[in-house]
Scaffold this motif. Structure first.
Motif, PDB file in Angstrom:
ATOM      1  N   CYS A 280       4.970   6.058 -17.629  1.00 41.82           N
ATOM      2  CA  CYS A 280       4.626   6.929 -16.499  1.00 41.82           C
ATOM      3  C   CYS A 280       5.933   7.292 -15.773  1.00 41.82           C
ATOM      4  O   CYS A 280       6.857   6.482 -15.746  1.00 41.82           O
ATOM      5  CB  CYS A 280       3.687   6.178 -15.558  1.00 41.82           C
ATOM      6  SG  CYS A 280       3.261   7.110 -14.074  1.00 41.82           S
TER       7      CYS A 280
ATOM      8  N   CYS B  47       6.612   6.976 -12.883  1.00 36.78           N
ATOM      9  CA  CYS B  47       6.879   5.965 -11.863  1.00 36.78           C
ATOM     10  C   CYS B  47       7.510   4.706 -12.450  1.00 36.78           C
ATOM     11  O   CYS B  47       7.975   3.837 -11.713  1.00 36.78           O
ATOM     12  CB  CYS B  47       5.605   5.600 -11.108  1.00 36.78           C
ATOM     13  SG  CYS B  47       4.503   4.486 -12.003  1.00 36.78           S
TER      14      CYS B  47
ATOM     15  N   CYS C   6      -2.214   5.605 -15.333  1.00 37.18           N
ATOM     16  CA  CYS C   6      -1.396   4.676 -14.561  1.00 37.18           C
ATOM     17  C   CYS C   6      -2.231   4.127 -13.408  1.00 37.18           C
ATOM     18  O   CYS C   6      -2.947   4.888 -12.757  1.00 37.18           O
ATOM     19  CB  CYS C   6      -0.171   5.414 -14.026  1.00 37.18           C
ATOM     20  SG  CYS C   6       0.803   4.471 -12.849  1.00 37.18           S
TER      21      CYS C   6
ATOM     22  N   THR D 215      -1.342   3.250 -10.527  1.00 36.50           N
ATOM     23  CA  THR D 215      -0.930   3.795  -9.234  1.00 36.50           C
ATOM     24  C   THR D 215      -1.081   5.308  -9.167  1.00 36.50           C
ATOM     25  O   THR D 215      -1.543   5.868  -8.178  1.00 36.50           O
ATOM     26  CB  THR D 215       0.555   3.465  -8.935  1.00 36.50           C
ATOM     27  OG1 THR D 215       1.024   2.521  -9.876  1.00 36.50           O
ATOM     28  CG2 THR D 215       0.740   2.957  -7.531  1.00 36.50           C
ATOM     29  N   CYS D 216      -0.665   6.008 -10.240  1.00 37.44           N
ATOM     30  CA  CYS D 216      -0.584   7.471 -10.172  1.00 37.44           C
ATOM     31  C   CYS D 216      -1.809   8.179 -10.742  1.00 37.44           C
ATOM     32  O   CYS D 216      -1.941   9.387 -10.605  1.00 37.44           O
ATOM     33  CB  CYS D 216       0.660   7.966 -10.909  1.00 37.44           C
ATOM     34  SG  CYS D 216       2.127   7.012 -10.610  1.00 37.44           S
TER      35      CYS D 216
HETATM   36 ZN   LIG Z   1       2.643   5.802 -12.351  1.00 34.34          ZN
END
Ligand SMILES: [Zn+2]
Length: 386
Positions: free
Chosen positions: A21, A23, A59, A61-62
């Motif tokens: 990702c 991130c 992901c 988080t994303c």
């Molecule tokens: Zn991410």
């Protein structure tokens, strides 16, 4: 790899199998994948394309994102090398040359610049600002303005937004935290009451001062008026247009930069019209305020200058004296605090260059990106530079 008369298509495989990702999170499993091509640097007359089935990742988080790949920036359709070459070129040459050399459309150049600036600009640039300057530029006549905020200590542009009102400058301060705003000690500006009000709202502790650049602009404008009145009102001067323009430039030039020819033209003009002579002398005395006078004597020197201009009998300078009197505190503050013209002159000359190279007239968005690219402290390297 497939080669045709004018193109080379290279299929890429990643050595690392894990999906990454943007991130930084990685996973063994891909969400899905889809074919994509990236334009790479030309190989001779052949256009080169990299081909790869780009994956998406889920992901934590994303959410679902397109994977991070080493040869291109996220969402880009050109490789990093191609983009870096474009960025390097646009800070050095005009837009037509860039698009011809790179064999891509004008709007591609613009979109590469806009997106890359977004990715490359230092997101922490508003954190340590102590002495800032704000200025407005007109990017399209009439009434289309950008407000530009710069850092006097680094000479970098740190914020650009549309408009030139209290709101525009306030928007900059609102991007800062309270702690960051507390660090601001000096705000330099032109005479705009809107900027002044925004600074008072958000950084009341900061000292406000007038950029010498703008004050000298006022002085030169008054001098221009006296000079043009000599030709059109008092009729003491009759000159052909080219010579008239030359004389106006010479009048504006600093005394220390005059050549022999300039000096003789200046003598002719001031002998024909004494008001121009007086106005020129007052302008030079004002320049000395920034060049020769010790900061501790500045206020006294300025006071004497205002008195003299006020009683010189020339309308334009009587009015100028009044304007300067109103701002005398901020004018002296700039001298005391050592605020130079470097930042504002840098901004103005860079914008002239951006316009001359054909990048400035399209949209506020693309002009903003070009200003950040040239003055925002973004370091661009050619792919071949190490
Ligand atoms: Zn991410």
């Amino acid at each position: 790899m497939s080669i045709t008369d004018d193109s080379v298509e290279v299929t890429v495989r990643l050595a690392a199998r894990r999906v990454k990702c943007p991130c930084g999170y990685t996973s063994a499993a891909a969400y899905d994948h889809a074919p994509r091509r990236w334009r790479h640097l030309d190989f001779g007359r052949h256009k080169v394309w990299l081909k790869y089935p780009i994956r998406r990742i889920e992901c934590p988080t994303c959410g679902v994102r397109t994977e991070d790949i080493p040869w291109a920036r996220p969402t880009a359709r050109h490789t990093r090398d191609f983009e870096d070459m474009v960025l390097w070129l646009v800070t050095r040459t005009d837009r037509t040359s860039v698009s011809t050399l790179m064999r891509c459309a004008w709007r591609t150049v613009t979109s590469i610049v806009t997106r890359a600036v977004d990715a490359l600009i230092d997101s922490r640039r508003l954190e340590n600002l102590y002495r800032i300057g704000v200025d407005e530029i007109c990017y399209r006549h009439p009434h289309k303005y950008l407000t530009i905020v710069g850092d006097h200590d680094t000479g970098k542009v740190v914020y650009i937004t549309e408009g030139r009102g209290r709101d525009s400058f306030s928007e900059f301060f609102e991007q800062q935290s309270a702690k960051e705003r507390d660090k601001v000690q000096v705000v330099s500006m032109d005479g705009s009451p809107a900027f002044r009000a925004a600074a008072e709202d958000h950084v009341p502790q900061a000292r406000q001062c007038m950029d010498p650049f703008h004050v000298m602009q006022w002085v030169n404008r008054a001098l221009d008026r006296v000079f043009s009145d000599a030709a059109s009102v008092r009729r003491t001067l009759s000159m052909q247009a080219p010579e008239w323009r030359k004389a106006r430039t010479v009048l504006r030039l600093g005394k220390n930069r005059l050549t022999k020819k300039h000096k003789s033209l200046l003598r002719t003009v001031t002998a024909a019209d004494t008001e121009v002579g007086t106005a020129w002398r007052l302008k030079e005395q004002f320049r000395d305020l920034y060049r020769k006078i010790a900061p501790r004597n500045a206020a006294r020197y300025l006071r004497r200058w205002i008195e003299e201009a006020r009683s010189c009998g020339i309308d334009a300078f009587v009015q100028l004296a009044r304007m300067i009197d109103k701002k005398s505190e901020q004018i002296c503050a700039a001298i005391e605090l050592g605020i130079s013209n470097a930042l504002i002159e840098g901004i103005n000359s860079t914008i002239r260059l951006i316009n001359a190279r054909g990048y400035g007239h399209h949209s506020a968005e693309s002009l903003k990106a070009m200003i950040y690219l040239n003055l925002g402290g973004i370091e661009v390297k050619l792919p071949t530079q190490t």
